[in-house]
Design an enzyme around this catalytic site. Structure first.
Site, mmCIF file in Angstrom:
data_model
loop_
_atom_site.group_PDB
_atom_site.id
_atom_site.type_symbol
_atom_site.label_atom_id
_atom_site.label_comp_id
_atom_site.label_asym_id
_atom_site.label_seq_id
_atom_site.Cartn_x
_atom_site.Cartn_y
_atom_site.Cartn_z
ATOM 1 N N ASP A 156 0.678 -1.427 -0.062
ATOM 2 C CA ASP A 156 -0.059 -0.041 -0.022
ATOM 3 C C ASP A 156 0.980 1.224 0.255
ATOM 4 O O ASP A 156 1.704 1.234 0.869
ATOM 5 C CB ASP A 156 -0.939 -0.042 1.189
ATOM 6 N N TYR A 158 3.195 10.024 -0.423
ATOM 7 C CA TYR A 158 4.347 9.584 0.440
ATOM 8 C C TYR A 158 5.719 9.845 0.039
ATOM 9 O O TYR A 158 6.154 9.224 -1.016
ATOM 10 C CB TYR A 158 4.139 8.184 0.597
ATOM 11 N N TYR A 214 -5.195 1.486 9.192
ATOM 12 C CA TYR A 214 -3.837 1.925 8.897
ATOM 13 C C TYR A 214 -3.408 2.288 10.592
ATOM 14 O O TYR A 214 -4.366 2.509 11.080
ATOM 15 C CB TYR A 214 -3.603 2.874 7.754
ATOM 16 N N ALA A 229 6.943 -0.526 7.449
ATOM 17 C CA ALA A 229 8.534 -1.118 8.168
ATOM 18 C C ALA A 229 9.559 -0.178 7.340
ATOM 19 O O ALA A 229 9.258 0.276 6.040
ATOM 20 C CB ALA A 229 8.843 -2.462 7.547
#
Length: 331
Positions: A52, A57, A218, A295
């Protein structure tokens, strides 16, 4: 990992997905490129084949990294979830917030989902991701300046063209979901949810169950707070916005850690970390068909994947939920 359908669509995803916000660097205090690429590839190699991401981002960087990391892998072996609807290139739309990019350049971000912009964003994402279709395309935030009908008709067009397989929304209210459903079959609603942030259980989750949609939660670890590694006085890196978040006050850090102490014996009983326990619990909640877990490096991915290596009993689930019920956020 066994694949499962997202809502009533034909798209199948892993029950846990790699959340690629942090690797984009923006609002997380930076990310090292080679580590990010290894993390994304490790996710695929370990069976967490759903990724995702979003244009905002890192202002394209996250999508570009995802595209590079997965290059050479047959396209039908992984699933890409991305988004549209945040505009930093022009002043069009509903002003959202001021920020800076990864290089410190000041930017203004607007919520903007006019039809032409939706089409352009999809094309830009396809290019950055090095693919010819997106499995699930989601509006990132609602845009008060554009009718929902206009936005969703653009998504229908993209589906008809074969560039998008299924439509989703993010951060939509039940009213907004109902409006969108008049135009397009929605597969999912991506919303914040964690053991200490459960407001969606009142209305968003029941609606999803009724309409045959999935919830894509999320921040299940509340941006790291439920890992048990955050203590009062924690020093955040430059550009990390968690320092000013309401969940990260000294009082709420203490309250979160008190909750984690209550459930730690269950984690220990499964030889699991607190993060793994929290993620596992989240995957067992109603409608939570694809839990996003971020991560920054390969080791974090390996630890996250282990969250599905054990099964919680009904009694353990009940004990964890009861402990979570007792948590009260200090305002």
């Amino acid at each position: 990992m066994d694949l499962k359908k997202i809502g009533n669509s034909s798209v199948q995803v892993t029950p846990m997905a790699f959340g690629a916000w942090a690797v984009g660097g923006w609002m997380w205090g930076g990310a090292e490129e080679s580590a990010a690429l290894r993390a994304i590839r490790a996710s695929f190699d370990l069976g967490m084949t759903t990724i995702d991401t979003a244009p905002v981002y890192g202002f394209g960087r996250s999508e570009e990294l995802v595209g590079r990391a997965l290059q050479g892998i047959p396209r039908d072996q992984y699933q890409i979830l991305t988004k549209y609807g945040l505009n930093w290139e022009t002043a069009e739309g509903e002003f959202y917030f001021d920020t800076t990019d990864n290089n410190g350049k000041a930017l203004k971000v607007y919520r903007y989902a006019a039809a032409a912009k939706v089409i352009k964003e999809c094309e830009d994402s396809l290019r950055r991701l090095k693919t010819d279709y997106i499995d699930l395309l989601q509006i990132h935030w609602s845009d008060a300046t554009t009718p929902i009908e206009e936005t969703m008709r653009a998504v229908v067009k993209l589906i008809e063209q074969g560039k998008v397989r299924a439509a989703g929304v993010c951060n939509y209210s039940t009213t907004q979901v109902d409006e969108a459903l008049k135009v397009v079959k929605l597969a999912s609603n991506q919303v914040p949810y964690s053991m200490i942030n459960r407001g969606i259980e009142k209305d968003i989750v029941p609606q999803a169950l009724q309409k045959g949609m999935s919830i894509i939660p999320y921040s299940p670890l509340q941006r790291g707070l439920l890992s048990g590694k955050i203590k009062p006085g924690h020093k955040f890196g430059e550009g990390d916005t968690r320092e000013n978040n309401k969940f990260y006050t000294t009082e709420n850090i203490n309250r979160a850690n008190a909750l984690l102490e209550k459930i730690k014996p269950i984690a220990d009983g499964h030889n699991a970390s607190l993060s793994q326990l929290v993620i596992n619990w989240t995957t067992r909640q109603p409608a939570m068909d694809c839990v996003l877990v971020g991560a920054r490096d390969e080791q974090q991915v390996k630890e996250n994947v282990k969250a599905l290596d054990f099964k919680l009993s009904d009694e353990e689930l009940k004990k964890i939920t009861q402990a979570a019920n007792e948590f009260m956020l200090a305002e």
